[in-house]
Write a protein that holds these residues in place. Sequence first.
Motif, short mmCIF file in Angstrom:
data_model
loop_
_atom_site.label_atom_id
_atom_site.label_comp_id
_atom_site.label_asym_id
_atom_site.label_seq_id
_atom_site.Cartn_x
_atom_site.Cartn_y
_atom_site.Cartn_z
N HIS A 198 10.17 17.13 -9.56
CA HIS A 198 8.89 17.81 -9.74
C HIS A 198 8.30 18.18 -8.39
O HIS A 198 8.50 17.48 -7.40
CB HIS A 198 7.91 16.88 -10.47
N CYS B 216 10.56 23.33 -16.63
CA CYS B 216 9.56 22.26 -16.56
C CYS B 216 8.17 22.79 -16.88
O CYS B 216 7.56 23.51 -16.09
CB CYS B 216 9.57 21.60 -15.17
N CYS C 49 5.21 21.40 -14.42
CA CYS C 49 5.09 22.03 -13.11
C CYS C 49 4.61 23.48 -13.26
O CYS C 49 3.86 23.98 -12.42
CB CYS C 49 6.41 21.98 -12.34
N HIS D 145 13.47 25.50 -11.37
CA HIS D 145 12.86 24.30 -11.95
C HIS D 145 11.74 24.70 -12.93
O HIS D 145 11.61 24.11 -14.00
CB HIS D 145 12.30 23.41 -10.84
ZN LIG Z 1 8.56 19.68 -12.83
#
Ligand SMILES: [Zn+2]
Lengths: 177, 275
Positions: free
Chosen positions: B10, B39, B42, B35
């Motif tokens: 993260h 995610c 995030c 990412h």
């Molecule tokens: Zn993340």
Amino acid sequence: MLSETNSGDTFEQLALPLIPSLYNHAFWLTRDQAEAEDLVQETFSKALRAFGSFQSGTNFKAWTFRILHNTFLTTRTGIAASRTVFLEDHPETLDTSSGPTPEDNLIRLNNQAALHIALEQLLPQLREVLLLCDVEEIKYKDIALILDVPIGTVMSRISRARRTLRQLLQPQLGESL
Amino acid sequence: MSQTPQVIEHLNPDRLNAFIDGELPPTECYGIEQHLTTCHDCTLRVLSATQLKAATARAGHRFAPPPEALARLTAQLRSQSQLQTKPQTQTNPQPQTKIPTRIYSIRPAAWAALAAAILLTISLPSWRQLNRTNTLAAELLDQHLATLSSAATPQVISTDRHTVKPWFQGRLPFSFNLPDVAALPPDTTLKGADLTYLNGQPAALLLFTIHKHEVSIFLTQRSTTPNLSTLPGSRAGFTIHTATTPDLRIVAVSDVNPADLDNLLAALVQTQNPA
Ligand SMILES: [Zn+2]
């Protein structure tokens, strides 16, 4: 190219468009109209005298903001501000989990009054780094030169400034939900 | 979520901030963008931080010089820089404007070293225009981000151009055409529309998706909007592309691949000029 100074633009051409930005920044620093104007005037006087050594093709705005910042530090208000104890120029070790809640994203941060109040509550050192980054859109490496601090300090101050700002805005964010 | 050894952690706060400030090298940005595609947490943090940055930028432009102060500063700058460029002669009168009496000596070598250390980031004469377009870019991005939040519901929810177009009639001082479904690029869907303001001017906001990426399209009357040619092509990981027709300015904001965004822009331009 590096041997030639101010070959293209004159000082006046470069500096005139910066007046609103420099005045705005000077006002944030001094919180006084007359002081802000004097600060910009003095910045121009100094910058003009040093302009022979300014190299065209480099960042005139950052160069001028550095002069403004240093000039401010020599004023009464600036001396007082620089005495403010500032303990946090270290990498963040705590509290990295205090990110925004998803609720924040449901709200557009368009409450100018709340932001003005929050910005005013920030420590001066945090406010200045945020103004240079977000308002003046100056790159970290140039902010480091303006403030005469390492780039890592710029980075951690920006993180801390935004985290504090968010905490200060949290009541407003909650209310407008 | 399945974990692979390549999965990045993260975003920590410093990297997140550096990311939205455009301070990370392209390879690192790519890793973060990857990412973010998987995610949710995030992504929300990045959206929220970007909104806060845009809001701070607007709130920070707060103190304009009063007209008299602006006039004095301009006059001082002009008279001083003219004195500097002209060779001094005995007949030169003293300037009438206020000049600080304190004199600071600055070693030229120190400035030269500083200046040499600072690289050119933006062409200098365009600062004024740049500041205006940066504010506009912040506004565009902020509006686009607002459409991404689940609380935002467009006033017209329709995939049908025959519903959307008439809705704007009487609400906007201009009209525009919408392509029919067959004329849209592959995997592109019209989701809805909204009335908005851009740079103080009424605008149509069209919400599309391309490959599940949200796209905001702003249509404004060309005669009343400033020249947008110097808008940054991207900001905080979002692409901002502009097209014009004789009557309209069309601005697209999205995190979709820029080529796909341009295809949609081209389809919109095309439908404004039916052959
Ligand atoms: Zn993340």
